[in-house]
Design a protein around this motif. Structure first.
Motif, PDB file in Angstrom:
ATOM      1  N   PHE A  45       0.664 -69.832 -53.450  1.00 11.84           N
ATOM      2  CA  PHE A  45       0.714 -70.726 -52.294  1.00 11.84           C
ATOM      3  C   PHE A  45       1.833 -71.767 -52.458  1.00 11.84           C
ATOM      4  CE2 PHE A  45      -3.915 -70.387 -50.508  1.00 11.84           C
ATOM      5  CZ  PHE A  45      -3.749 -69.015 -50.385  1.00 11.84           C
ATOM      6  N   ARG A  46       1.938 -72.334 -53.670  1.00  7.77           N
ATOM      7  CA  ARG A  46       2.963 -73.362 -53.902  1.00  7.77           C
ATOM      8  C   ARG A  46       4.370 -72.796 -53.709  1.00  7.77           C
ATOM      9  NH1 ARG A  46      -0.546 -74.737 -58.101  1.00  7.77           N
ATOM     10  NH2 ARG A  46       0.728 -73.609 -59.633  1.00  7.77           N
ATOM     11  N   ARG A  47       4.573 -71.577 -54.217  1.00 11.77           N
ATOM     12  CA  ARG A  47       5.897 -70.969 -54.104  1.00 11.77           C
ATOM     13  C   ARG A  47       6.275 -70.762 -52.630  1.00 11.77           C
ATOM     14  NH1 ARG A  47       7.252 -66.552 -58.544  1.00 11.77           N
ATOM     15  NH2 ARG A  47       6.648 -68.400 -59.736  1.00 11.77           N
ATOM     16  N   LEU A  48       5.311 -70.312 -51.849  1.00 13.16           N
ATOM     17  CA  LEU A  48       5.584 -70.102 -50.428  1.00 13.16           C
ATOM     18  C   LEU A  48       5.815 -71.425 -49.703  1.00 13.16           C
ATOM     19  CD1 LEU A  48       2.965 -67.293 -49.801  1.00 13.16           C
ATOM     20  CD2 LEU A  48       5.442 -67.052 -49.480  1.00 13.16           C
ATOM     21  N   ARG A  49       5.007 -72.416 -50.012  1.00 15.75           N
ATOM     22  CA  ARG A  49       5.176 -73.720 -49.358  1.00 15.75           C
ATOM     23  C   ARG A  49       6.514 -74.350 -49.732  1.00 15.75           C
ATOM     24  NH1 ARG A  49      -1.119 -75.242 -50.610  1.00 15.75           N
ATOM     25  NH2 ARG A  49      -1.990 -74.582 -48.584  1.00 15.75           N
ATOM     26  N   ASP A  50       6.907 -74.222 -50.996  1.00 15.55           N
ATOM     27  CA  ASP A  50       8.199 -74.758 -51.425  1.00 15.55           C
ATOM     28  C   ASP A  50       9.357 -74.082 -50.690  1.00 15.55           C
ATOM     29  OD1 ASP A  50       6.924 -76.447 -53.170  1.00 15.55           O
ATOM     30  OD2 ASP A  50       7.340 -75.259 -54.967  1.00 15.55           O
ATOM     31  N   ALA A  51       9.125 -72.843 -50.244  1.00 14.22           N
ATOM     32  CA  ALA A  51      10.155 -72.108 -49.506  1.00 14.22           C
ATOM     33  C   ALA A  51      10.064 -72.355 -48.000  1.00 14.22           C
ATOM     34  CB  ALA A  51      10.033 -70.613 -49.796  1.00 14.22           C
ATOM     35  N   GLY A  52       9.176 -73.276 -47.584  1.00 15.18           N
ATOM     36  CA  GLY A  52       9.106 -73.657 -46.177  1.00 15.18           C
ATOM     37  C   GLY A  52       8.066 -72.949 -45.347  1.00 15.18           C
TER      38      GLY A  52
END
Length: 240
Positions: free
Chosen positions: A114-121
Motif C-alpha cells: 500500500f505504501r509503495r502505491l501511495r508513494d507513487a500517487g
C-alpha cells in the motif's frame, strides 16, 4: 488525472492461515478420525459458502456472507464424509471456527504494498464481500491505515462479486478519466473486474497458478508473484 488501485481483501491482502489454524485447534483431532484435514475442511466450507452466496445474489436473494457460511457448516461436514454432522460437532464449535475467520491477519507485505502505491500517487481502495467491521478490523490489527471511506462492501451494494453490477458500482465511484486498476489474488475476481473497464493485476500469493487457459477472456496486464511485485508492475505500467 488521479490513479486508483482497488484491492480484494480476503485471500489477497489477508491470509486464511488463522482460520485454518483455528479449525485445527477446535476440531482437528475429530476431523482427523475421518481422514479430513483442517485446511481441506476449511477450504471446502468457505468455497461452498462462496458458491451459495453468489447464487443467492444472482437470484435476487442476497444474504451476508457470514450468515451463509454459518448456515452451511453441517452440510459441509456431511459432504466431507461425516455421516451424522449434528452429532459430530456443536454450534459452539461452529462459532469458534467462524471466529477464526474473523481473526484473519494481513499478509506480511500488505502494508509495504500500500505504501509503495501511495508513494507513487495512487489512492488505495478495498472491495470485499465481507462486512465492514470485520474488514476494518483486519487492517487495524495489522497496523495498516485504510480509511473506512475507502472500503466498499457488497453488503452495502446488495449484489455480490463476481456480478458485473458490483464492479460497475465501484468503477462509477472513481473519476471517469482516472487510471483504475483492480488487484486480487483470485483470478476470477480480476477477470470480472476487467470486463467493466478496470486494468487487471493478479498476484500468485493464494492460488499459485493463474490458469489462464480457463480465464481466457481476462484482460490481465499484470501477473505477478508477491503483492510487492504486483505493486511495482502496476506502477511501471501506469507511467507515461
Amino acid at each position: 488525472m488521479a490513479k486508483h488501485v482497488v484491492f480484494d481483501i480476503v485471500g489477497t491482502c489477508v491470509s486464511f492461515d488463522a482460520y485454518y489454524e483455528t479449525i485445527e485447534q477446535v476440531m482437528g483431532p475429530k476431523l482427523g478420525q475421518h481422514h479430513i484435514t483442517a485446511k481441506h475442511f476449511g477450504f471446502t466450507w468457505q468455497t461452498a459458502a462462496e458458491l451459495e452466496f453468489t447464487f443467492l445474489s444472482v437470484a435476487g436473494s442476497y444474504l451476508p456472507y457470514k450468515d451463509v457460511m454459518r448456515g452451511l457448516f453441517y452440510r459441509t461436514l456431511w459432504m466431507a464424509g461425516v455421516a451424522e454432522p449434528t452429532a459430530f460437532a456443536t454450534d459452539a464449535e461452529r462459532e469458534a471456527c467462524l471466529e477464526g475467520y474473523a481473526s484473519l491477519q494481513l499478509r506480511a507485505d500488505t502494508g509495504a504494498c500500500f505504501r509503495r502505491l501511495r508513494d507513487a500517487g495512487f489512492t488505495v481502495w478495498c472491495f470485499t464481500t465481507g462486512d465492514m467491521q470485520r474488514v476494518k478490523g483486519y487492517f487495524d490489527r495489522g497496523g495498516v491505515d485504510l480509511p473506512p471511506g475507502n472500503i466498499v462492501s457488497c453488503d452495502g451494494l446488495g449484489v455480490a462479486k463476481p456480478a458485473l453490477a458490483a464492479y460497475e458500482a465501484v468503477w462509477k465511484r472513481l473519476g471517469e478519466r482516472d487510471v483504475k486498476w483492480f488487484a486480487a489474488a483470485h483470478m476470477w475476481d480480476v477477470a470480472a473486474a476487467t470486463k467493466v473497464g478496470f486494468r487487471g493485476a493478479w498476484s500468485a500469493v493464494l492460488e499459485k497458478e493463474p490458469c489462464l487457459d480457463v480465464f481466457r477472456d481476462a484482460k490481465m496486464e499484470v501477473v505477478a508473484g508477491s503483492l510487492l511485485e504486483m505493486a511495482d508492475a502496476i506502477i511501471s505500467k501506469s507511467q507515461g
